[in-house]
Design a protein around this motif. Structure first.
Motif, PDB file in Angstrom:
ATOM      1  N   GLU A  59      40.478  20.712  32.315  1.00  0.00           N
ATOM      2  CA  GLU A  59      41.284  21.466  33.282  1.00  0.00           C
ATOM      3  C   GLU A  59      40.826  22.809  33.526  1.00  0.00           C
ATOM      4  OE1 GLU A  59      45.758  21.200  32.899  1.00  0.00           O
ATOM      5  OE2 GLU A  59      45.593  23.122  31.896  1.00  0.00           O
ATOM      6  N   ASN A  77      43.907  22.455  38.041  1.00  0.00           N
ATOM      7  CA  ASN A  77      43.176  21.330  38.733  1.00  0.00           C
ATOM      8  C   ASN A  77      42.904  20.568  37.407  1.00  0.00           C
ATOM      9  OD1 ASN A  77      41.936  19.770  40.365  1.00  0.00           O
ATOM     10  ND2 ASN A  77      39.907  20.670  39.769  1.00  0.00           N
ATOM     11  N   GLY A  81      44.964  15.686  39.583  1.00  0.00           N
ATOM     12  CA  GLY A  81      44.875  16.336  40.861  1.00  0.00           C
ATOM     13  C   GLY A  81      44.833  17.910  40.629  1.00  0.00           C
ATOM     14  N   ALA A  82      45.317  18.530  41.814  1.00  0.00           N
ATOM     15  CA  ALA A  82      45.562  20.118  41.632  1.00  0.00           C
ATOM     16  C   ALA A  82      46.733  20.320  42.238  1.00  0.00           C
ATOM     17  CB  ALA A  82      44.492  20.508  42.977  1.00  0.00           C
ATOM     18  N   SER A  83      47.258  21.270  41.688  1.00  0.00           N
ATOM     19  CA  SER A  83      48.739  21.756  41.965  1.00  0.00           C
ATOM     20  C   SER A  83      48.575  23.488  42.105  1.00  0.00           C
ATOM     21  CB  SER A  83      49.700  21.603  40.678  1.00  0.00           C
ATOM     22  OG  SER A  83      49.348  22.036  39.603  1.00  0.00           O
ATOM     23  N   GLU A  85      51.198  26.724  42.501  1.00  0.00           N
ATOM     24  CA  GLU A  85      52.602  27.171  42.650  1.00  0.00           C
ATOM     25  C   GLU A  85      52.712  28.624  42.859  1.00  0.00           C
ATOM     26  OE1 GLU A  85      55.996  28.300  39.072  1.00  0.00           O
ATOM     27  OE2 GLU A  85      54.253  27.036  38.518  1.00  0.00           O
ATOM     28  N   SER A  91      56.041  24.705  45.066  1.00  0.00           N
ATOM     29  CA  SER A  91      54.865  23.793  44.281  1.00  0.00           C
ATOM     30  C   SER A  91      54.245  23.007  45.346  1.00  0.00           C
ATOM     31  CB  SER A  91      55.489  23.147  43.053  1.00  0.00           C
ATOM     32  OG  SER A  91      55.783  24.124  42.275  1.00  0.00           O
ATOM     33  N   TYR A  92      52.955  22.756  45.358  1.00  0.00           N
ATOM     34  CA  TYR A  92      52.182  22.005  46.342  1.00  0.00           C
ATOM     35  C   TYR A  92      51.225  21.232  45.488  1.00  0.00           C
ATOM     36  CZ  TYR A  92      54.004  25.501  49.651  1.00  0.00           C
ATOM     37  OH  TYR A  92      54.913  26.118  50.296  1.00  0.00           O
ATOM     38  N   ARG A  93      51.042  19.881  45.868  1.00  0.00           N
ATOM     39  CA  ARG A  93      49.914  19.297  45.329  1.00  0.00           C
ATOM     40  C   ARG A  93      49.081  18.443  46.108  1.00  0.00           C
ATOM     41  NH1 ARG A  93      50.405  18.431  40.291  1.00  0.00           N
ATOM     42  NH2 ARG A  93      49.082  16.496  40.325  1.00  0.00           N
ATOM     43  N   ALA A  94      47.701  18.325  45.680  1.00  0.00           N
ATOM     44  CA  ALA A  94      46.849  17.583  46.542  1.00  0.00           C
ATOM     45  C   ALA A  94      45.529  17.088  45.626  1.00  0.00           C
ATOM     46  CB  ALA A  94      45.877  18.564  47.433  1.00  0.00           C
ATOM     47  N   ASP A  96      42.453  17.717  45.329  1.00  0.00           N
ATOM     48  CA  ASP A  96      41.506  18.657  44.730  1.00  0.00           C
ATOM     49  C   ASP A  96      41.741  20.122  45.321  1.00  0.00           C
ATOM     50  OD1 ASP A  96      40.270  19.091  47.562  1.00  0.00           O
ATOM     51  OD2 ASP A  96      39.741  17.148  47.373  1.00  0.00           O
ATOM     52  N   LEU A 100      43.895  21.651  48.954  1.00  0.00           N
ATOM     53  CA  LEU A 100      45.113  22.519  48.615  1.00  0.00           C
ATOM     54  C   LEU A 100      44.961  23.864  49.073  1.00  0.00           C
ATOM     55  CD1 LEU A 100      47.678  22.230  47.146  1.00  0.00           C
ATOM     56  CD2 LEU A 100      46.675  23.057  45.025  1.00  0.00           C
TER      57      LEU A 100
END
Length: 185
Positions: A59, A77, A81-83, A85, A91-94, A96, A100
């Protein structure tokens, strides 16, 4: 660009007292913690602040701080996946970090390669071209469309590591890092 609010994310301190002698620089993991300053120039806009990054085998955790030291974004990461804040609780996620940060911050942080580049090495999964200076130290590296210029080094726990580097993707994006503190396992 992401607009920073008045709220701040809590940022854990970089623990320097727990540092021990580093493993060989050829170690596959390249584990580290670092803190420093970041300046980003993207399509005529700019951002500067501080950065705290903890890189482990499973991580990465990256904090981006305002110039006043307030935590404004936390990026994690891992295998899920990747987040990201933000300080205002969004909060967002993608898949990679690269996609993101491009979506949320407006600029691409090349974390996949950067985890190696900050250690003065090329990423092992793609071809790289390198330039050495007269002391046989890495001066520049080109990999995956990025150019990494090494602008300064310093000795850390018996290992010579980059202290200042600039990562550029064409003329559209430049990320400059000044690494103030390193912690190696």
């Amino acid at each position: 660009m992401l607009l920073w609010g008045c709220a701040a994310l809590p940022v854990p301190p970089l623990e320097l007292e727990s540092a021990a002698r580093p493993q060989s620089s050829s170690g596959a993991e390249g584990l580290f913690r670092l803190s420093g300053r970041i300046a980003v120039s993207h399509n005529g806009e700019s951002f500067s602040g501080s950065l705290r990054w903890s890189h482990a085998a499973e991580e990465d955790e990256i904090f981006i701080l305002s110039p006043l030291g307030q935590g404004v974004a936390r990026i994690v990461n891992n295998s899920a996946g990747a987040s990201l804040e933000t300080a205002d609780g969004q909060s967002y996620r993608a898949a990679d970090v690269e996609s993101l940060t491009e979506e949320v911050l407006g600029w691409r942080l090349p974390a996949r390669g950067l985890q190696y580049w900050v250690m003065g090495r090329s990423a092992p999964d793609s071809v790289a071209e390198s330039e050495l200076d007269d002391k046989r130290q890495l001066r520049a590296l080109r990999q995956d469309g990025w150019r990494v210029d090494y602008l300064g080094y310093r000795m850390v726990q018996g290992t010579l590591l980059p202290a200042k580097l600039e990562v550029a993707l064409d003329e559209r994006l430049r990320v400059r890092l000044v690494i103030d503190d390193w912690v190696l396992p």
